[in-house]
Design a protein around this motif. Sequence first.
Motif, mmCIF file in Angstrom:
data_model
loop_
_atom_site.group_PDB
_atom_site.id
_atom_site.type_symbol
_atom_site.label_atom_id
_atom_site.label_comp_id
_atom_site.label_asym_id
_atom_site.label_seq_id
_atom_site.Cartn_x
_atom_site.Cartn_y
_atom_site.Cartn_z
ATOM 1 N N ASP A 151 0.991 -1.086 -0.185
ATOM 2 C CA ASP A 151 -0.069 0.233 0.018
ATOM 3 C C ASP A 151 0.790 1.245 0.047
ATOM 4 O OD1 ASP A 151 -2.315 -1.530 0.263
ATOM 5 O OD2 ASP A 151 -1.902 -1.659 2.446
ATOM 6 N N GLU A 153 1.190 5.462 0.375
ATOM 7 C CA GLU A 153 0.470 6.955 0.548
ATOM 8 C C GLU A 153 1.400 7.999 0.249
ATOM 9 O OE1 GLU A 153 -2.622 7.334 1.370
ATOM 10 O OE2 GLU A 153 -3.466 5.200 1.682
ATOM 11 N N ILE A 155 2.040 12.015 1.271
ATOM 12 C CA ILE A 155 1.835 13.020 2.211
ATOM 13 C C ILE A 155 2.541 14.205 2.108
ATOM 14 C CG2 ILE A 155 1.418 13.692 4.561
ATOM 15 C CD1 ILE A 155 1.928 9.859 4.253
ATOM 16 N N ILE A 178 -0.162 6.534 -8.900
ATOM 17 C CA ILE A 178 -1.170 6.840 -8.052
ATOM 18 C C ILE A 178 -1.936 7.978 -8.247
ATOM 19 C CG2 ILE A 178 -1.466 7.625 -5.634
ATOM 20 C CD1 ILE A 178 0.963 5.803 -4.998
ATOM 21 N N LEU A 182 -5.634 11.276 -4.134
ATOM 22 C CA LEU A 182 -5.302 10.578 -3.047
ATOM 23 C C LEU A 182 -4.329 11.064 -2.134
ATOM 24 C CD1 LEU A 182 -5.710 6.929 -4.193
ATOM 25 C CD2 LEU A 182 -7.508 8.217 -3.117
ATOM 26 N N ILE A 183 -3.640 12.032 -2.566
ATOM 27 C CA ILE A 183 -2.382 12.789 -2.010
ATOM 28 C C ILE A 183 -3.013 13.371 -0.860
ATOM 29 C CG2 ILE A 183 -0.875 15.007 -1.948
ATOM 30 C CD1 ILE A 183 -0.651 14.145 -4.876
ATOM 31 N N LYS A 184 -2.480 13.103 0.351
ATOM 32 C CA LYS A 184 -2.831 13.819 1.789
ATOM 33 C C LYS A 184 -1.969 14.995 2.045
ATOM 34 C CE LYS A 184 -5.108 9.914 2.586
ATOM 35 N NZ LYS A 184 -4.543 8.988 1.692
ATOM 36 N N THR A 205 6.868 -1.403 7.847
ATOM 37 C CA THR A 205 6.315 -0.023 6.967
ATOM 38 C C THR A 205 7.848 0.731 6.710
ATOM 39 O OG1 THR A 205 4.521 0.148 8.472
ATOM 40 C CG2 THR A 205 5.350 2.105 7.257
ATOM 41 N N ARG A 207 9.183 4.190 5.203
ATOM 42 C CA ARG A 207 8.766 5.673 5.062
ATOM 43 C C ARG A 207 10.113 6.484 4.046
ATOM 44 N NH1 ARG A 207 4.544 7.294 8.419
ATOM 45 N NH2 ARG A 207 3.811 5.662 9.776
#
Length: 258
Positions: A151, A153, A155, A178, A182-184, A205, A207
């Motif tokens: 997944d 994400e 940000i 992507i 959906l960008i935070k 995870t 990052r």
Amino acid sequence: MKVGLFGFGRTGKAVASVLLLNKSVHLAWVIRKSNTLQHRSVPEFLGVDSDEPGLIFSKNEWTAARLLDEKPVDAIIDFSAVDGIEFYGHEAAKRNVAIVTAISSYSDEQIALIKQLAELTRILWSPNITIGINFLIIAAKVLKQIAPYTDIEIIEEHFKDKKEVSGTAKIIAHNLDIDPELIKTVRAGGIVGRHEILFGFPYQTVRLTHESITREAFGNGVLFAVTNLIDKKQGFYTMENLLLPYFNQFDPASACVC
């Protein structure tokens, strides 16, 4: 190497200060739209100890042809506005002047113009020209290839008055396939710029994070870009094009423990 700078806003000033402190480039001039600061010395205005006499000129004083004939440079660095390329692009390309542009919101027509001009000279376009963010994008693409099932994400965090979604975050999303919707986003205080790509594995995870502490980070990226671009053949380049050869210096065979 002589360079000229278009744009003298907050980022342009930071880039100019980095250029002035580097002895491998010579900042010949700065062009801005406003008539204020006209004919001021760039190092004097910025309080930088430099022997370079680079002066600030108003765009209204010059045609691009006269500017490049009377004050020739090897490369143009653009931190101005989307229409800057339309002012100097053709005349720079005709003279084989390299172009490094960091404008983030070109239209499709302007991108087509840049690629057309790249048939005559070397042009690098990078909406975020920091070395770190471009390294991050390459690393993220590699990790996605290794583990396509994760997944992901994105940000992005910026100063509270920035209304639009970060152009850099959109580029990250494009590179990772992507949906940019959906960008935070986070808006707070005076954050210069922070981008994070979160990879959610089943049992771990990862990052990948890049943070611009000051706008001088863009100046470091410009120096890398212009010094690596200047000897290239005519064409359209990205920061990834210039960074990838450094990855190829590593011999995969050397990783073998025999």
